[in-house]
Design a protein around this motif. Structure first.
Motif, short mmCIF file in Angstrom:
data_model
loop_
_atom_site.label_atom_id
_atom_site.label_comp_id
_atom_site.label_asym_id
_atom_site.label_seq_id
_atom_site.Cartn_x
_atom_site.Cartn_y
_atom_site.Cartn_z
N PRO A 1 18.09 -66.13 -2.85
CA PRO A 1 17.52 -67.05 -3.84
C PRO A 1 16.97 -66.29 -5.05
O PRO A 1 16.34 -65.24 -4.91
N GLY A 2 17.25 -66.81 -6.24
CA GLY A 2 16.78 -66.17 -7.46
C GLY A 2 17.73 -65.14 -8.01
O GLY A 2 17.43 -64.50 -9.03
N THR A 3 18.89 -64.95 -7.37
CA THR A 3 19.90 -64.02 -7.87
C THR A 3 21.16 -64.77 -8.25
O THR A 3 21.47 -65.81 -7.67
N THR A 4 21.88 -64.23 -9.22
CA THR A 4 23.14 -64.82 -9.66
C THR A 4 24.19 -63.73 -9.74
O THR A 4 23.98 -62.70 -10.40
N ALA B 1 20.96 -49.54 -12.83
CA ALA B 1 19.59 -50.07 -12.78
C ALA B 1 19.19 -50.37 -11.34
O ALA B 1 20.04 -50.55 -10.47
N SER B 2 17.88 -50.42 -11.10
CA SER B 2 17.36 -50.74 -9.76
C SER B 2 16.32 -51.83 -9.89
O SER B 2 15.42 -51.74 -10.73
N ALA B 3 16.46 -52.89 -9.10
CA ALA B 3 15.52 -54.01 -9.14
C ALA B 3 14.65 -54.01 -7.89
O ALA B 3 15.13 -53.70 -6.79
N THR B 4 13.39 -54.35 -8.05
CA THR B 4 12.48 -54.40 -6.91
C THR B 4 12.44 -55.79 -6.26
O THR B 4 11.92 -55.95 -5.16
N GLY B 5 12.96 -56.78 -6.93
CA GLY B 5 12.95 -58.13 -6.37
C GLY B 5 13.97 -58.99 -7.06
O GLY B 5 14.50 -58.62 -8.13
N PRO B 6 14.32 -60.10 -6.43
CA PRO B 6 13.84 -60.59 -5.13
C PRO B 6 14.22 -59.64 -3.98
O PRO B 6 15.13 -58.82 -4.13
N GLU B 7 13.55 -59.79 -2.87
CA GLU B 7 13.81 -58.93 -1.72
C GLU B 7 15.26 -59.03 -1.28
O GLU B 7 15.81 -60.12 -1.13
#
Length: 290
Positions: A189-192, A233-239
């Motif tokens: 959820p929250g990712t596309t 790039a590196s994302a910390t969230g969503p988990e």
């Protein structure tokens, strides 16, 4: 909502028949290796799809399936069948000998859980009757499966393939993907995650965090994806977003075939397994992403 869900599922289920196409029209550049079927004899039902119109109810009467939730069956090559049981997708092995048919126990996905009691009962009964089938016949565009006593169990009408949309110049958004163990899951959820095939032989999109691109080759049903390049790039969230991204790109690298039915694109690996499910973005959504 049941009706709308069944329409989508029926279209997705139809894509599984591409496993049969991979043998005869698969792209030689794919990373997977389709099974060798040189010695296989084509089954008389291979390549056909059917909608259920009537079934034998528990009390022995003949009943119509629930409106908008009619089960669908597709017969592939190499003794495999698949489809929608009304809500959930299913697959099984089958054998034909003359007019006799034997369907092995059915494997059903829980990716699209049935919530209505009536629908769950219908799905259970449909699976039970499918495995109980002992013979088949085709009469006037109807497929009839009968039990050992000769009593009709399931009656189908031939399915017509819906119109498809182009692969190229269409933005596709990931709706489901296959994880280890063949479990089908939705994106975090929250990712596309999206994908576009350009006519110049390059595909591109967002893997959830990083942008990616790769050369590709395609024919009528086969596809080969080469040298995927992604930003760092590196994302910390969503988990779970980075683990999902790695899984997605790994699956895309194994692409060997595809099928478009309606607004659904399914990517298939070299073993005939549906691994990536996309839906066509609306025109407004496509403009927002560009």
């Amino acid at each position: 909502m049941i009706g709308d869900g069944h329409t989508i599922l029926a279209k997705i289920a139809l894509t599984i028949i591409v496993a049969a196409c991979l043998v005869s029209a698969g792209y030689s550049g794919g990373t997977g290796t389709p099974p060798d079927d040189a010695d296989q004899v084509a089954e008389p039902l291979a390549g056909t799809a059917w909608d259920l119109v009537a079934f034998r109810a528990d009390n022995g009467s003949v009943a119509a399936p629930l409106p908008g939730a009619q089960p669908l069956i597709i017969f592939g090559d190499s003794g495999t069948l698949s489809g929608s049981a009304g809500c959930n997708l299913y697959a099984a092995s089958y054998r034909i000998n003359g007019s006799g048919i034997k369907v092995e126990p059915v494997a059903v996905t829980a990716a699209y859980p049935a919530k209505a009691q009536e629908l769950m009962q219908q799905e259970s009964r449909y699976q039970e009757l499918l495995v109980a089938a002992a013979s088949y016949r085709i009469e006037d565009e109807r497929l009839v499966l009968s039990g050992p006593s000769g009593r009709d169990l399931l009656i189908f009408a031939r399915e017509e393939l819906p119109e498809s949309v182009p692969l190229l110049d269409t933005e596709w958004q990931l709706s489901r993907y296959c994880t280890e163990g063949s479990t089908v899951v939705s994106p975090v959820p929250g990712t596309t995650i999206n994908l576009t095939f350009d006519p110049d032989g390059t595909l591109s999109g967002s893997a959830g965090c990083n942008a990616y691109s790769a050369p590709y080759r395609v024919n009528e049903t086969g596809i080969a994806v080469e040298r995927i390049i992604a930003t760092k790039a590196s994302a910390t969230g969503p988990e779970g977003i980075m683990e999902q991204e790695a899984t997605y790109l790994a699956l895309l690298r194994t692409a060997a075939g595809y099928r478009i039915v309606g607004d659904t694109l399914v990517v298939i690996d070299g073993n005939g397994r549906a691994i990536l499910f996309y839906t066509r973005c609306s025109e407004g959504t496509e403009r927002e992403h560009r």
